[in-house]
Design a protein around this motif. Structure first.
Motif, PDB file in Angstrom:
ATOM      1  N   ARG A   1      24.643  -3.232 -14.279  1.00 45.96           N
ATOM      2  CA  ARG A   1      25.116  -4.009 -13.298  1.00 45.96           C
ATOM      3  C   ARG A   1      24.201  -4.092 -12.193  1.00 45.96           C
ATOM      4  NH1 ARG A   1      30.330  -1.540 -12.114  1.00 45.96           N
ATOM      5  NH2 ARG A   1      31.169  -2.897 -13.445  1.00 45.96           N
ATOM      6  N   MET A   2      23.641  -5.498 -11.973  1.00 43.61           N
ATOM      7  CA  MET A   2      22.365  -5.400 -10.881  1.00 43.61           C
ATOM      8  C   MET A   2      22.990  -5.802  -9.378  1.00 43.61           C
ATOM      9  SD  MET A   2      18.855  -7.122 -11.263  1.00 43.61           S
ATOM     10  CE  MET A   2      19.619  -8.741 -11.982  1.00 43.61           C
ATOM     11  N   TYR A   3      22.406  -4.891  -8.557  1.00 44.42           N
ATOM     12  CA  TYR A   3      23.008  -5.029  -7.058  1.00 44.42           C
ATOM     13  C   TYR A   3      22.022  -5.600  -6.222  1.00 44.42           C
ATOM     14  CZ  TYR A   3      27.114  -2.383  -8.373  1.00 44.42           C
ATOM     15  OH  TYR A   3      28.353  -1.700  -8.801  1.00 44.42           O
ATOM     16  N   SER A   4      22.281  -6.138  -5.268  1.00 43.95           N
ATOM     17  CA  SER A   4      21.455  -6.609  -4.171  1.00 43.95           C
ATOM     18  C   SER A   4      22.249  -6.733  -2.831  1.00 43.95           C
ATOM     19  CB  SER A   4      20.560  -7.790  -4.260  1.00 43.95           C
ATOM     20  OG  SER A   4      19.512  -8.235  -3.238  1.00 43.95           O
ATOM     21  N   LEU A   5      21.591  -6.502  -1.610  1.00 47.76           N
ATOM     22  CA  LEU A   5      22.492  -6.603  -0.329  1.00 47.76           C
ATOM     23  C   LEU A   5      22.450  -8.377  -0.019  1.00 47.76           C
ATOM     24  CD1 LEU A   5      21.331  -3.734   2.130  1.00 47.76           C
ATOM     25  CD2 LEU A   5      23.538  -4.153   1.145  1.00 47.76           C
ATOM     26  N   LEU A   6      23.495  -8.548   0.823  1.00 45.26           N
ATOM     27  CA  LEU A   6      23.551  -9.815   1.494  1.00 45.26           C
ATOM     28  C   LEU A   6      23.541  -9.508   2.921  1.00 45.26           C
ATOM     29  CD1 LEU A   6      26.610 -11.320  -0.211  1.00 45.26           C
ATOM     30  CD2 LEU A   6      24.183 -11.874  -0.325  1.00 45.26           C
ATOM     31  N   THR A   7      22.508  -9.933   3.674  1.00 42.62           N
ATOM     32  CA  THR A   7      22.343  -9.878   5.071  1.00 42.62           C
ATOM     33  C   THR A   7      22.139 -10.917   5.999  1.00 42.62           C
ATOM     34  OG1 THR A   7      19.964  -9.404   4.891  1.00 42.62           O
ATOM     35  CG2 THR A   7      21.022  -7.260   4.577  1.00 42.62           C
TER      36      THR A   7
ATOM     37  N   ASN B   1      13.590 -10.059  -9.460  1.00 37.88           N
ATOM     38  CA  ASN B   1      13.125 -11.088  -8.424  1.00 37.88           C
ATOM     39  C   ASN B   1      13.977 -12.123  -8.438  1.00 37.88           C
ATOM     40  OD1 ASN B   1      10.990  -9.215  -8.189  1.00 37.88           O
ATOM     41  ND2 ASN B   1       9.645 -10.363  -9.744  1.00 37.88           N
ATOM     42  N   TYR B   2      14.386 -12.671  -9.261  1.00 39.33           N
ATOM     43  CA  TYR B   2      15.491 -14.099  -9.329  1.00 39.33           C
ATOM     44  C   TYR B   2      16.614 -13.608  -8.464  1.00 39.33           C
ATOM     45  CZ  TYR B   2      18.555 -17.565 -10.761  1.00 39.33           C
ATOM     46  OH  TYR B   2      19.567 -18.737 -10.931  1.00 39.33           O
ATOM     47  N   PHE B   3      17.265 -12.442  -9.041  1.00 36.62           N
ATOM     48  CA  PHE B   3      18.375 -12.094  -8.186  1.00 36.62           C
ATOM     49  C   PHE B   3      18.048 -11.863  -6.803  1.00 36.62           C
ATOM     50  CE2 PHE B   3      21.993  -9.158  -7.487  1.00 36.62           C
ATOM     51  CZ  PHE B   3      23.155  -9.989  -7.954  1.00 36.62           C
ATOM     52  N   HIS B   4      17.165 -11.276  -6.266  1.00 37.72           N
ATOM     53  CA  HIS B   4      16.938 -11.083  -4.769  1.00 37.72           C
ATOM     54  C   HIS B   4      16.689 -12.196  -4.247  1.00 37.72           C
ATOM     55  CE1 HIS B   4      15.310  -8.841  -1.419  1.00 37.72           C
ATOM     56  NE2 HIS B   4      14.153  -9.320  -1.467  1.00 37.72           N
ATOM     57  N   LEU B   5      16.183 -13.114  -5.031  1.00 35.89           N
ATOM     58  CA  LEU B   5      15.804 -14.504  -3.991  1.00 35.89           C
ATOM     59  C   LEU B   5      17.424 -15.246  -3.959  1.00 35.89           C
ATOM     60  CD1 LEU B   5      14.251 -16.686  -3.048  1.00 35.89           C
ATOM     61  CD2 LEU B   5      13.818 -17.377  -5.453  1.00 35.89           C
ATOM     62  N   ALA B   6      18.062 -14.915  -5.055  1.00 36.71           N
ATOM     63  CA  ALA B   6      19.479 -15.846  -4.925  1.00 36.71           C
ATOM     64  C   ALA B   6      20.089 -15.155  -3.808  1.00 36.71           C
ATOM     65  CB  ALA B   6      20.253 -15.319  -6.476  1.00 36.71           C
ATOM     66  N   ALA B   7      20.055 -13.871  -3.832  1.00 40.40           N
ATOM     67  CA  ALA B   7      20.932 -13.044  -2.543  1.00 40.40           C
ATOM     68  C   ALA B   7      20.472 -13.586  -1.174  1.00 40.40           C
ATOM     69  CB  ALA B   7      20.868 -11.714  -2.590  1.00 40.40           C
TER      70      ALA B   7
END
Length: 412
Positions: free
Chosen positions: A97-103, A128-134
């Protein structure tokens, strides 16, 4: 990546979020994203508190309310809030499960995660793609319709800067007109019999002129609000004076409590600018309070991470601050009003107001590398909590550069 067309196709799909002009819901957007990527699911929680208002789980078929938080979420959030951009945790039967914050700027943080088949391990390009998506999702109109207006502080400051230039010129012209009106009214009054009808008429002209002067003073305040004045000042001293000023205007039975620790450090903003910020916010709290209500003003030292700082609308970054919270126990801010605050400069619901107060407060804080955040009170309490952060004088950041349209918001 499993996207048809690979990374270019995936990026094109993401940028379409920002160009979205229809009323597509966040739920529909997330399901479509899962289908496009070939992932198993995407989850989202906003804000991070236990009273999250948005908790969703999207699959290729649809998006439904999230019924249970991931067991590892609290541990993951510690790493993300400390500065890690993405994090993968093992989950049985998946690639993890890959996580990233929404800020979103000026709002509390949230979190998003994705899962996919164990046959396709996550790679660096996926991170990198997922971080950009967030980052794009937190700025999208779909997310904004769910949590309130999504604002870019630099763009907002540019809009207010343009308006402030016009406001300053108008204030100067109106000053000249009002000076003539008030001057001749003052000269005429002694020539009239006391309590006569003409004397009363001239008295009314004077009252209207005074209201006009008050308005032009507000225009001047807006036009000068971006001037940086980082001379150290005491928050405690300014709040004490504001408390003394507003006490006579408190509604019947309303109390005001100011709690400031005795060792609170000085901030990098001179006393006049502090009075401008706290004066507008305290006045708003007084007007929002009902009879027998309570206004609570508290202050404390805080150290913000980059993610924390993004929760304040302005130019705050990872640093040490004094945070001042002003709470009222009024009826709160209606959703339709919250949606227009800051997003529509000078918006107001008050008949005799012009919406200049919050605009001025934002510009002062933006110029001094601070920020503002407005939250609903925590149930069962009613009302609104307004938080501002101001850098400590001992760690004063560099002076804010002139705003440039299109520049990234701090912390992105």
């Amino acid at each position: 990546m499993t996207l048809a067309g690979g990374l270019p196709s995936g990026l094109a799909f993401l940028t379409g979020w920002l160009a979205e002009t229809s009323e597509t819901s966040l739920e529909t957007t997330l399901s479509e994203w899962v289908r496009q990527t070939g992932w198993s699911s995407v989850g989202l929680i906003w804000p991070l508190s236990e009273r999250s208002t948005t908790a969703l789980l999207a699959t290729p078929q649809d998006t439904k309310p999230l019924t249970q938080r991931p067991a590892e979420l609290d541990e993951v959030l510690k790493s993300l809030l400390a500065g890690q951009t993405t994090l993968i945790r093992p989950v049985s039967g998946t690639a993890g499960r890959m996580y990233s914050l929404l800020t979103p700027a000026g709002s509390p943080a949230g979190v998003i995660w994705a899962e996919r088949s164990s046959r396709e391990p996550w790679e660096e390009v996926d991170r990198n793609y997922f971080h950009l998506a967030a980052r794009l999702l937190e700025r999208s109109p779909q997310f904004g319709r769910k949590i309130g207006p999504v604002l870019e502080p630099v763009r907002l400051e540019q809009r207010l800067k343009d308006a402030a230039v016009i406001a300053g010129r108008m204030a100067h012209d109106f000053d000249n007109i009002l000076t003539g009106i008030m001057g001749f009214a003052d000269l005429t009054q002694p020539l009239l019999a006391a309590n006569s009808q003409p004397s009363k008429y001239v008295g009314e002209i004077t009252k209207v002129g005074q209201r006009g002067i008050t308005f032009t003073q507000q225009l001047h305040q807006l036009s000068r609000s971006a001037q940086v004045k980082p001379q150290p000042a005491s928050v405690a001293a300014v709040l004490a004076k504001e408390e003394h000023r507003v006490r006579p205007a408190l509604p019947n039975g309303t109390t005001m409590v100011v709690e400031v620790p005795p060792n609170l450090p000085s901030v990098a903003m001179e006393a006049g600018s502090l009075h401008t910020v706290f004066g507008h916010l305290v006045d708003n709290a007084v007007e929002a309070s009902a009879a027998n209500g309570k206004i609570a003003v508290t202050a404390r030292s805080v150290e913000l991470t980059g993610a924390d700082a993004r929760g304040y609308l302005g130019q705050a970054s990872a640093n040490q601050f004094v945070e001042v919270t002003i709470r009222d126990h009024g009826s709160g801010i209606k959703p339709e009003v919250r949606a227009k605050m800051f997003a529509e400069p000078f918006y107001t619901t008050k008949i005799r107001h012009r919406g200049l107060g919050l605009a001025t407060v934002f510009r002062v804080l933006f110029a001094h590398r601070g920020g503002i955040r407005i939250d609903a009170a925590t149930p069962p309490e009613l009302g609104t909590a307004v938080r501002v952060v101001i850098p400590l004088a001992s760690v004063r950041p560099a002076v804010a550069p002139p705003a440039t349209v299109g520049a990234p918001a701090p912390g992105v």
